[in-house]
Design an enzyme around this catalytic site. Structure first.
Site, PDB file in Angstrom:
ATOM      1  N   CYS A 195     -27.883 -12.167 -17.321  1.00 38.43           N
ATOM      2  CA  CYS A 195     -27.272 -12.388 -18.627  1.00 38.43           C
ATOM      3  C   CYS A 195     -25.819 -11.917 -18.583  1.00 38.43           C
ATOM      4  O   CYS A 195     -25.506 -10.902 -17.967  1.00 38.43           O
ATOM      5  CB  CYS A 195     -27.970 -11.668 -19.763  1.00 38.43           C
ATOM      6  N   ARG A 251     -24.436 -15.328 -13.931  1.00 39.06           N
ATOM      7  CA  ARG A 251     -25.390 -14.265 -14.279  1.00 39.06           C
ATOM      8  C   ARG A 251     -26.643 -14.805 -14.955  1.00 39.06           C
ATOM      9  O   ARG A 251     -27.562 -14.041 -15.288  1.00 39.06           O
ATOM     10  CB  ARG A 251     -24.720 -13.237 -15.205  1.00 39.06           C
ATOM     11  N   TRP A 261     -30.293 -15.205 -18.827  1.00 43.09           N
ATOM     12  CA  TRP A 261     -31.319 -15.336 -17.807  1.00 43.09           C
ATOM     13  C   TRP A 261     -32.574 -14.771 -18.452  1.00 43.09           C
ATOM     14  O   TRP A 261     -32.653 -13.569 -18.733  1.00 43.09           O
ATOM     15  CB  TRP A 261     -30.942 -14.543 -16.561  1.00 43.09           C
ATOM     16  N   ASN A 267     -27.735  -7.676 -22.796  1.00 45.48           N
ATOM     17  CA  ASN A 267     -28.128  -7.869 -21.405  1.00 45.48           C
ATOM     18  C   ASN A 267     -28.963  -6.655 -21.013  1.00 45.48           C
ATOM     19  O   ASN A 267     -28.483  -5.526 -21.103  1.00 45.48           O
ATOM     20  CB  ASN A 267     -26.870  -7.970 -20.522  1.00 45.48           C
ATOM     21  N   GLY A 268     -30.204  -6.892 -20.602  1.00 45.15           N
ATOM     22  CA  GLY A 268     -31.066  -5.772 -20.221  1.00 45.15           C
ATOM     23  C   GLY A 268     -32.482  -6.034 -20.709  1.00 45.15           C
ATOM     24  O   GLY A 268     -32.840  -7.167 -21.019  1.00 45.15           O
ATOM     25  N   GLU A 322     -32.133 -14.395   6.713  1.00 48.88           N
ATOM     26  CA  GLU A 322     -31.077 -14.795   5.782  1.00 48.88           C
ATOM     27  C   GLU A 322     -30.979 -16.325   5.698  1.00 48.88           C
ATOM     28  O   GLU A 322     -30.823 -16.886   4.602  1.00 48.88           O
ATOM     29  CB  GLU A 322     -29.753 -14.153   6.231  1.00 48.88           C
ATOM     30  N   LYS A 326     -31.528 -18.511   2.278  1.00 41.14           N
ATOM     31  CA  LYS A 326     -30.526 -19.450   1.767  1.00 41.14           C
ATOM     32  C   LYS A 326     -31.174 -20.800   1.480  1.00 41.14           C
ATOM     33  O   LYS A 326     -30.939 -21.394   0.436  1.00 41.14           O
ATOM     34  CB  LYS A 326     -29.372 -19.668   2.761  1.00 41.14           C
ATOM     35  N   GLU A 338     -33.560 -20.623  -1.628  1.00 35.71           N
ATOM     36  CA  GLU A 338     -33.035 -20.405  -2.972  1.00 35.71           C
ATOM     37  C   GLU A 338     -32.227 -21.568  -3.507  1.00 35.71           C
ATOM     38  O   GLU A 338     -32.187 -21.748  -4.724  1.00 35.71           O
ATOM     39  CB  GLU A 338     -32.283 -19.070  -3.101  1.00 35.71           C
ATOM     40  N   HIS A 359     -48.202 -14.435  17.307  1.00 40.97           N
ATOM     41  CA  HIS A 359     -49.178 -13.575  16.616  1.00 40.97           C
ATOM     42  C   HIS A 359     -49.658 -14.192  15.305  1.00 40.97           C
ATOM     43  O   HIS A 359     -50.192 -13.494  14.451  1.00 40.97           O
ATOM     44  CB  HIS A 359     -48.569 -12.198  16.379  1.00 40.97           C
ATOM     45  N   LYS A 406     -27.144 -14.302 -10.436  1.00 39.42           N
ATOM     46  CA  LYS A 406     -26.389 -13.652  -9.370  1.00 39.42           C
ATOM     47  C   LYS A 406     -26.618 -12.148  -9.356  1.00 39.42           C
ATOM     48  O   LYS A 406     -26.741 -11.530  -8.312  1.00 39.42           O
ATOM     49  CB  LYS A 406     -24.905 -13.960  -9.597  1.00 39.42           C
TER      50      LYS A 406
HETATM   51  O1  M6R Z   1     -25.636  -7.820  -5.765  1.00 39.02           O
HETATM   52  P1  M6R Z   1     -26.636  -7.440  -4.700  1.00 39.02           P
HETATM   53  O2  M6R Z   1     -26.103  -7.583  -3.343  1.00 39.02           O
HETATM   54  O3  M6R Z   1     -27.232  -6.089  -4.935  1.00 39.02           O
HETATM   55  O4  M6R Z   1     -27.797  -8.503  -4.880  1.00 39.02           O
HETATM   56  C1  M6R Z   1     -28.965  -8.434  -4.129  1.00 39.02           C
HETATM   57  C2  M6R Z   1     -29.734  -9.724  -4.208  1.00 39.02           C
HETATM   58  O5  M6R Z   1     -30.107  -9.989  -5.525  1.00 39.02           O
HETATM   59  C3  M6R Z   1     -28.933 -10.913  -3.666  1.00 39.02           C
HETATM   60  O6  M6R Z   1     -28.493 -10.688  -2.367  1.00 39.02           O
HETATM   61  C4  M6R Z   1     -29.781 -12.192  -3.697  1.00 39.02           C
HETATM   62  O7  M6R Z   1     -30.837 -12.096  -2.797  1.00 39.02           O
HETATM   63  C5  M6R Z   1     -28.911 -13.407  -3.409  1.00 39.02           C
HETATM   64  N1  M6R Z   1     -29.161 -14.443  -4.368  1.00 39.02           N
HETATM   65  C6  M6R Z   1     -29.127 -13.987  -2.076  1.00 39.02           C
HETATM   66  O8  M6R Z   1     -28.368 -15.129  -1.838  1.00 39.02           O
END
Ligand code: M6R
Length: 616
Positions: A2, A27, A75, A101-102, A489, A493, A496, A512, A611
């Site tokens: 948010c 956000r 969000w 926000n929260g 990673e 990517k 998501e 395994h 984000k």
């Molecule tokens: O702001 P941060 O690095 O603490 O965020 C951590 C994760 O939320 C963030 O890396 C998330 O996994 C990303 N969307 C990955 O692309």
């Protein structure tokens, strides 16, 4: 999660709020809304499901006057994303509007208490409960708005950044924070700006006040800003000058922020190293170590805490720290760490990694570590955010604002800082000679140029390759050693932004269990560069080919053997093994991006994500 924006001053609030929401859309983008207060004590609230552009369409042609306003991009946590649940929420009296926000954790109890007093609710959100609670203290108990906000916040359990307007006091905003970020910008001539981060404010002023937990800001147009706590005790104002380049907040000709941020990496990594490498006659000079060398060098253990992509960077950091500094290092998901009873000693150093610096779980892990007496080192990107303000020292990655929800340049920035940290600690502890450090630094400084050349060369190839992956339902990513976290990673990517199921594994783990998944329909992306693990990984590739899996290999230029074995190869320049993640991650970022574009997905705003994860 948010985004909040507010403005009170001498100009029309609406355009400022809409532009601000666009900056904060990363956000959350489930719904958007705005409340405008006019000098004639009018309160106009417009809100809609969807993005800021939908809000603009919805508000078009309606009265948009008023030089005070608050706005929100959501969000969803409580209640589905629809218009009723969109912020701002207006209290029963119709006087008070609030954005939040929260999470208000005790909202159900408060809601039933307020219902018993005759309050009716239009939404299923926790925020509306807070709006009605403030209204109750203000209207039923006759407290002035500030005292009503304080009384309500004293009864609330949870996290909040809120902004409140009152149509009867049209030239004022009251804002408060606990565990969710909020920054006030002090403009000229008594204008005030308010936002979840500095990006919506920076084009108006660089004078910012970051609110701390338990603080309430009173922003009167044309007057002086004040901060008090929940008990109405005044708090000293700490004004910071924030530097941010506005062009970093625009797409700069790229179709998506994610692609822009991938291509920015050479410049970002140069910025990250600037003033730190080959400085002051030393191969490396990190100011965070100069001032805190004793705690950092005498640590019995490093514990890295992080989430998501930052956690993947932490996995690489563990290997770097153990390799160069020879200090035992563990890596923990912040969300798990905070809820068990971890053994933390005062001689431990906890390293918190976070792009946003606002991730709720990482912040809570930092607090837990502090309670147990550990020394806290932060590696963050967002300057002035909560984690850097709650750590003992640290190192910014300085890659500029990252807007794309899928993290790219922050990952390489984090790995670069972790490499510099590990090399510096190694030198200072004597586990690495100055000559070795100098050579490593010289290799590190080559990386931005190598990424630049690689990006230009492989992008068209990866774009073609992505078309083949569009129809995949599952993809496996494999890597070993320093490249195992890169496999994780790469899979994250793809998941998501293209919504294709993907899993990363250490290559040798295939046999395994996961190898049971391999058949002609299973693409397997293997990081198979020429390093100490090469022969082992090659055997893993052979095992996959024997089961008719389709292999896309990330290889080292000139490796014809892997070219004969794999279905597709993306060849990269050779770099020392410990720096490979900075290069091998590039094709995986591009692959995820192009697959998502081919599938017509909203790359910068993937579904269900935000984000900055400021809730648990
Ligand atoms: O702001 P941060 O690095 O603490 O965020 C951590 C994760 O939320 C963030 O890396 C998330 O996994 C990303 N969307 C990955 O692309």
């Amino acid at each position: 999660m948010c985004g909040i924006v507010g403005y009170v001053g001498n100009n029309d609030a609406y355009p400022i709020l809409i532009n601000g929401l666009k900056r904060l859309e990363y956000r959350g983008y489930d719904s958007a809304g705005v409340a405008l207060v006019g000098d004639g004590c009018t309160l106009n609230v417009y809100k809609t499901k969807g993005k800021v552009a939908d809000l603009e369409a919805h508000a078009s042609g309606k009265p948009l006057g008023g030089s005070t306003g608050i706005a929100h991009t959501r969000w969803a946590t409580h209640g589905e994303p629809n218009e009723a649940n969109a912020h701002p929420h207006v209290s029963q009296s119709g006087n008070i509007a609030i954005v939040h926000n929260g999470i208000i954790e005790n909202y159900a109890t408060l809601r039933s208490q307020l219902s018993a007093k005759g309050y009716q609710f239009k939404s299923s959100t926790d925020t509306e409960v807070l709006a009605q609670l403030i209204d109750y203290f203000n209207t039923a108990l006759d407290l002035p708005l500030l005292q009503a906000v304080q009384a309500a916040l004293r009864r609330v359990i949870g996290a909040y950044a809120i902004a409140v307007v009152d149509s009867r006091a049209p030239r004022r905003i009251i804002a408060a924070r606990k565990s969710s970020p909020l920054v006030v910008g002090i403009g000229n001539e008594g204008d005030f700006y308010l936002a979840s981060d500095a990006s919506p404010i920076i084009e108006y002023t660089d004078r910012m006040v970051y609110l701390n937990d338990g603080e309430i800001a009173i922003l009167p147009a044309g007057g002086e800003m004040e901060i008090v706590n929940l008990d109405n005790k005044p708090v000293e104002l700490n004004v910071t000058r924030v530097e941010m380049n506005i062009s970093q907040l625009e797409k700069g000709g790229f179709p998506h922020f994610m692609l822009k941020e991938i291509f920015e990496q050479p410049d970002c990594l140069n910025d990250c190293m600037r003033g730190r490498v080959n400085a002051q006659g030393q191969p490396l000079a990190l100011s965070s170590l100069r001032f805190h060398s004793k705690r950092m060098l005498n640590a019995s253990r490093y514990i890295i805490v992080a989430c998501g992509t930052s956690w993947h960077a932490g996995l690489i950091g563990k290997q770097l720290l153990e390799n160069f500094a020879q200090v035992p290092t563990s890596i923990e998901y912040a969300s798990e760490f905070r809820y068990r009873n971890p053994v933390i000693n005062p001689s431990d150093v906890v390293i918190a990694i976070s792009q946003s610096g606002e991730t709720a779980d990482t912040l809570a892990a930092v607090e837990l570590a502090r309670e147990k007496g550990a020394f806290i080192y932060g590696i963050c990107n967002s300057v002035g955010s909560s984690i850097p303000r709650n750590t003992d020292t640290g190192c910014y990655i300085h890659v500029g604002p990252e807007i794309g929800v899928a993290s790219t340049k922050a990952f390489t920035g984090q790995v670069t800082v972790l490499a510099m940290l590990a090399l510096s600690l190694g030198m200072a502890r004597g586990t690495l000679s100055h000559d070795e450090a100098r050579q490593a630094v010289s290799q590190l400084t080559r990386i931005p140029g190598i990424i630049k050349e690689t990006l230009e060369r492989i992008n068209p190839q990866v774009e073609q390759l992505a078309k083949m992956l569009t129809y995949a339902r599952n993809v496996i990513y494999l890597g070993r050693g320093y490249n195992y976290p890169v496999a994780l990673e790469g899979a994250l990517k793809l998941k998501e932004i293209s919504y294709i199921h993907a899993e990363g594994y250490p290559a040798a783990e295939m046999k395994h269990g996961p190898i049971a998944l391999v058949d002609e329909d299973m693409p397997v992306v293997v990081i198979a560069t020429r390093n100490a693990m090469y022969d082992k990984v090659r055997s893993n590739v052979q095992e996959i080919k024997a089961r008719r899996g389709r292999v896309i290999a990330i290889t080292t230029q000139g490796d014809t053997a892997m070219g004969d074995l794999a279905d597709e190869c993306i060849a990269l320049p050779e770099v020392p093994e410990y720096l490979e993640p900075l290069i091998t991650t590039i094709p995986l970022q591009l692959l995820a991006y192009h697959v998502a574009v081919c599938k017509g997905k909203d790359v910068d705003h993937p579904r269900n994500l935000a984000k900055s994860v400021t809730v648990e």
